[in-house]
Write a protein that holds these residues in place. Structure first.
Motif: not given
Ligand SMILES: [Cu+2]
Length: 209
Positions: A132-133, A135-136, A140, A158, A160, A189
């Motif tokens: 994921t990023k 930041s995510d 997640v 999802d 994200r 990432y």
């Protein structure tokens, strides 16, 4: 460095991770928050080798400056890349064998293979790789936890989630391929294990170069 590692380890064990608990008593005094060395480690420089630090030999080593905490990504290597793919391991000690993945920009698709070298069943020590990023990641991870083991601790569809493997237990291997274009821009990432609690130790950076 050792005191720092133990400090981090104490924090990691405070997550109530069964993997640490059987060894903790012997080291607990040094891992106490009142240890002489403050714990300056940024959480992103995660204690990926902290389990190894629990060996008697490591405990006896002299302390080193805290700056070393940021060196060489906690002593774990960057993933070895072969033909736009990489393979690394997950263990019963709740660890990945690598700390980062650098994907060659020349690759169109990239394949990640995770080999669980442990013996514990998926319900006790399941591992996967979720990208994921950065930041995510936290959200997640939380949604994956809520999705439960039946869904491999990844929320269905999802958006994200850039890519993820299935959740595997000891002795199993799993792979996933994804277009490199998905992680070329908009980073940074992260890859992590979505089994509940594991992302505290099982995570790393993935980038394109
Ligand atoms: Cu895991």
């Amino acid at each position: 460095m050792i005191n720092t590692k133990l400090g981090i380890l104490a924090a990691a064990c405070a997550f109530a991770l069964a993997a640490c608990s059987d060894k903790q008593p012997a080291e607990a005094p040094q891992a106490a928050p009142t240890a002489a060395t403050p714990a300056p480690a940024p959480t992103e420089a995660a204690p990926q080798d902290s389990m190894q630090a629990m060996t008697p030999a490591a405990s006896a080593a002299p302390a080193t400056p805290a700056a070393d905490v940021n060196a060489a990504a906690n002593g774990k290597p960057t993933a070895q890349i072969t033909d736009c793919s990489t393979e690394f391991e997950g263990t019963d000690a709740m660890q990945y064998s690598i700390s980062s993945i650098v994907v060659p920009a020349s690759c169109t698709d990239f394949k990640i293979t995770l080999k669980h070298t442990g013996k514990l069943p998926v319900a006790a020590m399941g591992h996967d790789v979720v990208i994921t990023k950065t930041s995510d990641m936290e959200a997640v991870d939380a949604d994956g936890r809520a999705a439960g083991q039946d869904n491999g601790y990844v929320k269905a569809d999802d958006p994200r989630v850039i890519a993820h493997t299935k959740l595997i237990g000891g002795g199993e291997t799993t792979s996933v391929s994804f277009p490199v274009s998905k992680i070329k821009d908009g980073g940074p990432y992260t890859f992590f294990c979505s089994f509940p609690g594991h992302s505290a130790l099982m995570k790393g950076s993935i980038s394109v170069q």
